[in-house]
Design a protein around this motif. Sequence first.
Motif, PDB file in Angstrom:
ATOM      1  N   THR A  87      -4.226   5.348  -1.535  1.00 16.43           N
ATOM      2  CA  THR A  87      -5.121   4.437  -0.690  1.00 16.43           C
ATOM      3  C   THR A  87      -4.509   4.671   0.685  1.00 16.43           C
ATOM      4  O   THR A  87      -5.407   4.481   1.818  1.00 16.43           O
ATOM      5  CB  THR A  87      -4.923   3.080  -1.062  1.00 16.43           C
TER       6      THR A  87
ATOM      7  N   SER B 192       0.924  -1.007  -0.223  1.00 22.23           N
ATOM      8  CA  SER B 192      -0.028  -0.001  -0.044  1.00 22.23           C
ATOM      9  C   SER B 192       0.805   1.156   0.046  1.00 22.23           C
ATOM     10  O   SER B 192       0.620   2.299  -0.767  1.00 22.23           O
ATOM     11  CB  SER B 192      -0.912   0.109   1.220  1.00 22.23           C
TER      12      SER B 192
ATOM     13  N   ASP C  65     -10.277   0.206  -2.191  1.00 23.19           N
ATOM     14  CA  ASP C  65     -10.384  -0.311  -1.033  1.00 23.19           C
ATOM     15  C   ASP C  65     -11.472   0.117  -0.150  1.00 23.19           C
ATOM     16  O   ASP C  65     -12.001   1.263  -0.503  1.00 23.19           O
ATOM     17  CB  ASP C  65      -8.840   0.037  -0.347  1.00 23.19           C
TER      18      ASP C  65
ATOM     19  N   THR D   2     -12.527  -3.947  -2.844  1.00 24.96           N
ATOM     20  CA  THR D   2     -11.841  -5.110  -2.268  1.00 24.96           C
ATOM     21  C   THR D   2     -11.479  -4.561  -0.886  1.00 24.96           C
ATOM     22  O   THR D   2     -11.463  -3.413  -0.441  1.00 24.96           O
ATOM     23  CB  THR D   2     -10.623  -5.533  -3.362  1.00 24.96           C
ATOM     24  N   ALA D   3     -10.432  -5.563  -0.243  1.00 27.50           N
ATOM     25  CA  ALA D   3      -9.862  -5.226   0.874  1.00 27.50           C
ATOM     26  C   ALA D   3      -8.501  -5.510   1.245  1.00 27.50           C
ATOM     27  O   ALA D   3      -8.109  -6.149   2.214  1.00 27.50           O
ATOM     28  CB  ALA D   3     -10.932  -5.515   2.255  1.00 27.50           C
ATOM     29  N   CYS D   4      -7.669  -5.495   0.167  1.00 31.18           N
ATOM     30  CA  CYS D   4      -6.429  -5.861   0.241  1.00 31.18           C
ATOM     31  C   CYS D   4      -5.511  -5.159  -0.698  1.00 31.18           C
ATOM     32  O   CYS D   4      -5.927  -4.744  -2.037  1.00 31.18           O
ATOM     33  CB  CYS D   4      -6.318  -7.393  -0.238  1.00 31.18           C
ATOM     34  N   PRO D   5      -4.509  -4.437  -0.380  1.00 31.45           N
ATOM     35  CA  PRO D   5      -3.788  -3.672  -1.383  1.00 31.45           C
ATOM     36  C   PRO D   5      -3.126  -4.465  -2.664  1.00 31.45           C
ATOM     37  O   PRO D   5      -3.295  -3.833  -3.520  1.00 31.45           O
ATOM     38  CB  PRO D   5      -2.549  -3.083  -0.520  1.00 31.45           C
TER      39      PRO D   5
ATOM     40  N   THR E 233      -4.510  -1.944   6.606  1.00 27.88           N
ATOM     41  CA  THR E 233      -5.252  -2.302   5.330  1.00 27.88           C
ATOM     42  C   THR E 233      -4.873  -3.561   4.593  1.00 27.88           C
ATOM     43  O   THR E 233      -5.622  -4.054   3.486  1.00 27.88           O
ATOM     44  CB  THR E 233      -5.401  -1.250   4.611  1.00 27.88           C
ATOM     45  N   CYS E 234      -3.964  -4.207   5.167  1.00 25.59           N
ATOM     46  CA  CYS E 234      -3.275  -5.246   4.367  1.00 25.59           C
ATOM     47  C   CYS E 234      -3.331  -6.591   5.100  1.00 25.59           C
ATOM     48  O   CYS E 234      -3.092  -6.786   6.203  1.00 25.59           O
ATOM     49  CB  CYS E 234      -1.873  -5.042   4.372  1.00 25.59           C
TER      50      CYS E 234
ATOM     51  N   GLU F 165      -6.148  -4.639  -5.049  1.00 24.77           N
ATOM     52  CA  GLU F 165      -6.453  -3.215  -5.527  1.00 24.77           C
ATOM     53  C   GLU F 165      -5.454  -3.049  -6.663  1.00 24.77           C
ATOM     54  O   GLU F 165      -5.869  -2.554  -7.676  1.00 24.77           O
ATOM     55  CB  GLU F 165      -6.479  -2.099  -4.413  1.00 24.77           C
TER      56      GLU F 165
ATOM     57  N   SER G 188     -11.667   1.009   2.627  1.00 22.79           N
ATOM     58  CA  SER G 188     -11.697   2.011   3.524  1.00 22.79           C
ATOM     59  C   SER G 188     -11.876   3.373   2.641  1.00 22.79           C
ATOM     60  O   SER G 188     -12.360   4.417   3.157  1.00 22.79           O
ATOM     61  CB  SER G 188     -10.241   2.012   4.132  1.00 22.79           C
TER      62      SER G 188
END
Length: 378
Positions: free
Chosen positions: A160, A153, A367, A343-346, A218-219, A349, A369
């Motif tokens: 992000t 990220s 993301d 999504t919820a993973c760098p 966020t990872c 993304e 967030s």
Amino acid sequence: MAYTLENLKKDSSKFIDYCKQCGFCTPVCPVLKVSDYVETYGPRGRLLQIRGLVFNELRPSKGLGSRVYCTLCGFCEVKCIAALKLTDLYIASRDYLTSSGLTPEEIKLVTASINNNNNPYNVDPSIKTMWLDYLPEKPPTKGKVVYWAGCTSAIRGPETSANAYNLIKSLTNSDVAVLDSEPCCGWPLYLAGDVDGYKSQVGKALKVLEGFDVVITTCPACTRSLRDKARELGVVSNVRVYHVVEWLYQLMREGKLPKLELNEVVTYHDPCELGRHMKIIKEPREIIRSIQGIKLIEIRGNQLESNCCGGGGLYLALDPDKSSNIALNRLDDIPKGVKVLVTACPSCEVQLSSAVRSKGLELEVLDISELILRAFNK
């Protein structure tokens, strides 16, 4: 589990005996799909090659080492009617490759970069803090809560990182700190089979987090590394580590999320690390559905049966072309009418954003967030 060579020999033989030859793993393997369904690149072929390698039935070679690698998405485990723990075996086989001098050169570059630059991308360590330039002011370095950006990220998705930080800061009652120099969490070392190197690196990372009460990242790979796998391998720490989805879900359950509103049609891509490996599936969906005005349409291949984006397991470093093709395949699963892919993973993304640009699609990749921040500021 802690694998030894004897464990690897025993399990590779046992798994072949237990395999029902049902073929359920074949159509879901992302690497097999982009390898013209040549069985060598699929779960069953991988298993046979691992066994042949550890029993000296196959001649060791760099090519064989590369074929043992995959995205470690875990979809084969979901489909396996014999319930074989294939991901653990794949990691153990990578450890054996390392000890045998058969680690692919591309993977060696990643692990060397962590040792030399504290990140897997072979860039100067100072680049990892450039995301801070997106913020209006420099964050504090001390506080109860710290945001852990993670290498991917911070380096490949700096906006992000900034958006995630701004969201976390907006939803907490205290200052949110960042580290002066955030080390790599060591996860790529674990994925490369260097368990001892991983334990050393994650120990260093947890050391610099001492004094903070809560770590939010966020990872999902960083979450697994700093919390789950570290604990499993005996690297202990008192710091509480949360993926941002876990943290947001807790706030939502406690009624601490503000009113969220956004008129968008979205779909959600389950990251392999967060979904299949961490079993965090309902939480992101409930968070998204809590946004007034939003319409969530499920993507084809979702939850435990989510199709991989190709960005995991160090496979992007090993074979960028095939990894990118896996991401392009994932875009074919998106329902009509969707304007935003969440999504919820760098890594997901970055992979999916690149695929969207390659196809020239009118689709925004965010993301979770960033989606919540947008709904919060509406």
